[in-house]
Design a protein around this motif. Sequence first.
Motif: not given
Length: 292
Positions: A68-79
Amino acid sequence: MQTRIGIIGGSGLYQIDGLEDAKWVGVETPWGRPSDKILTGSLDGIPMAFLPRHGRGHVHSPSTVPYRANIDALKRLGVTDIFSVSACGSFREEMAPGDFVIVDQFIDRTVARESSFFGTGCVAHVSVAHPVCARLGDAAFAAAEAQGVRVHRGGTYLAMEGPQFSSAAESRMYREAWGADVIGMTNMPEAKLAREAEICYASVAMITDYDSWHPDHGSVEITDIIATLSGNADAARGLVARLPALLGSDRAPCPHGCDRALDHAIMTAPDHRDRDLVARLDAVAGRVLQPD
C-alpha cells in the motif's frame, strides 16, 4: 496530462540506467514507508520513478513488502503508468527460463497481506476483471521484442504467498487444474492496489525456472534462479529504456478506464465516511472523495 512512468523492480532489478537528473527521494505515506527511497529522473524527456520492490539489498520478503505504501508513494509522485517487473516460475514448456511474459490475468492465492486501501468507514469495490492495462501491455511487448527478448503476449500469473516455493503437488494443480501459466509471489495485491489508485498497471514476468512440475528439471534451486536473473535483469533494463518512446509525453485518458476505476466504486454514503480513513485516501482517491 504529462506521462510519468513508474517502474517497480523485482528480484534482480534494483536500479535503472541512464536517468537524467537522477536522485533518490524519500516519500512519506499514511500507510507507512515504501520499500525504499524512490529513484526519480527523466529518460528521453519523460519523467520516471523507480522503486525497488524488495528494497536495495533485498530486505523485504514477498509477504512484508509494504504494497500500500509503495502504490501510494508512486501516486503522490504523479505516476500515471506502472510497469511491474518480477521474477517468476513457468508452468508451460514453451515459456522457458530467460523468456518474458506480459501477464494479462491473475489468480490471487496470497493470504497474509493488506489488499485494499479501503475498509470500514469507506467501502469501495473496483473491478479487476481485467487487472492489467492492455495499452501498457502492448507497450511492454513491443519494448521486449525490440530488445530481442523472447516474449509471450498474455498469460495467467498465480500469486502465491511464499516465501517457500511450491510443493510438486501444488505446482501440478496450478498448471493442470487451474490453467495458470506462471507463478510468482509479488504481483498481488500490487495490481489490485494500482487499480484502486487509478494507475494503469502492466506486469512483465521474467521466467527463471519451471517451478517443480517439470519431470526433467526437478525442484526449484535458488542458485539456478540467481544465474538466470542476471541475464533477465540486463534485458529488463533495456526494455525499460524503450518505454518512454513508445508511450510518449502526452498522457490521454486511458481507453480502458483504469484511470477512472473509482467513478462508481465508493459505496459508503458521504455522511457515514470515517474522516481519518478519508484523510489517508487523499492521494489514491482524492479525485472522487470530496471533503465533508
